[in-house]
Scaffold this motif. Structure first.
Motif: not given
Length: 175
Positions: A136-153
């Motif tokens: 599962f390739p993913m940007h580092a959290p600080e480099d990704c355009s989707v921030k962890p705070e905006s993710m809702s599950f």
């Protein structure tokens, strides 16, 4: 350095006797199985292979493969550059020689020779690069355009009440 194409197939025993070294490229677009996982198949794979024999007398192919690819980030869906870098050590065997398989040290992977005594270098390198790809390739959290705070599950609410299928049996038991 001149970019020389790596041969598609190789006789590992003859190459080991000559102590051959190969340094060159494989065009990324020729690796079709790897290209299925990439956004773009532009570029080259830089490959270095050393052929020889070890102290045990086994034929050994050791090498590295490196390339820069673009994959899709599983978090944001945008392109993500990724460097694939792998190293490998193989010893060729005949497919029907089970006794020889027992004597091979764990540090070597085994590769089968074809009916002509050759191995497919392009396929070997493609397999190694595919194994290097992250699941599962993913940007580092600080480099990704989707921030962890905006993710809702999502919020799972209470499950609706369902009638008990055995209620009918309970009624019959009371009678």
């Amino acid at each position: 350095m001149q970019k020389v194409k790596i041969p598609v197939t190789l006789d590992p025993v003859k190459a080991a006797q000559k102590r051959s070294d190969y340094e060159g490229i494989i065009v990324l677009s020729t690796l079709s199985r790897l290209s299925e996982s990439l956004l773009s198949n532009d570029g080259d794979v830089t490959v270095r292979i050393e052929c020889g024999t070890d102290q045990q007398g086994l034929t050994v192919l050791q090498g590295t493969a490196t390339c820069l690819v673009s994959v899709k980030c599983e978090r944001c869906g945008e392109a993500m550059p990724l460097t694939l870098d792998c190293s490998f050590a193989y010893t060729p065997v005949n497919g029907d020689d089970d006794a020889a398989l027992e004597l091979i040290p764990e540090r070597y992977d085994v590769i089968e020779r074809n009916e002509h005594g050759e191995i497919n270098l392009r396929q070997l390198i493609e397999d190694e690069l595919i194994l290097t790809l992250p699941l599962f390739p993913m940007h580092a959290p600080e480099d990704c355009s989707v921030k962890p705070e905006s993710m809702s599950f999502g919020d799972i609410g209470p499950e609706p009440e369902k009638p008990n299928p055995f209620a009918v049996l309970q009624e019959l038991k009371k009678k």
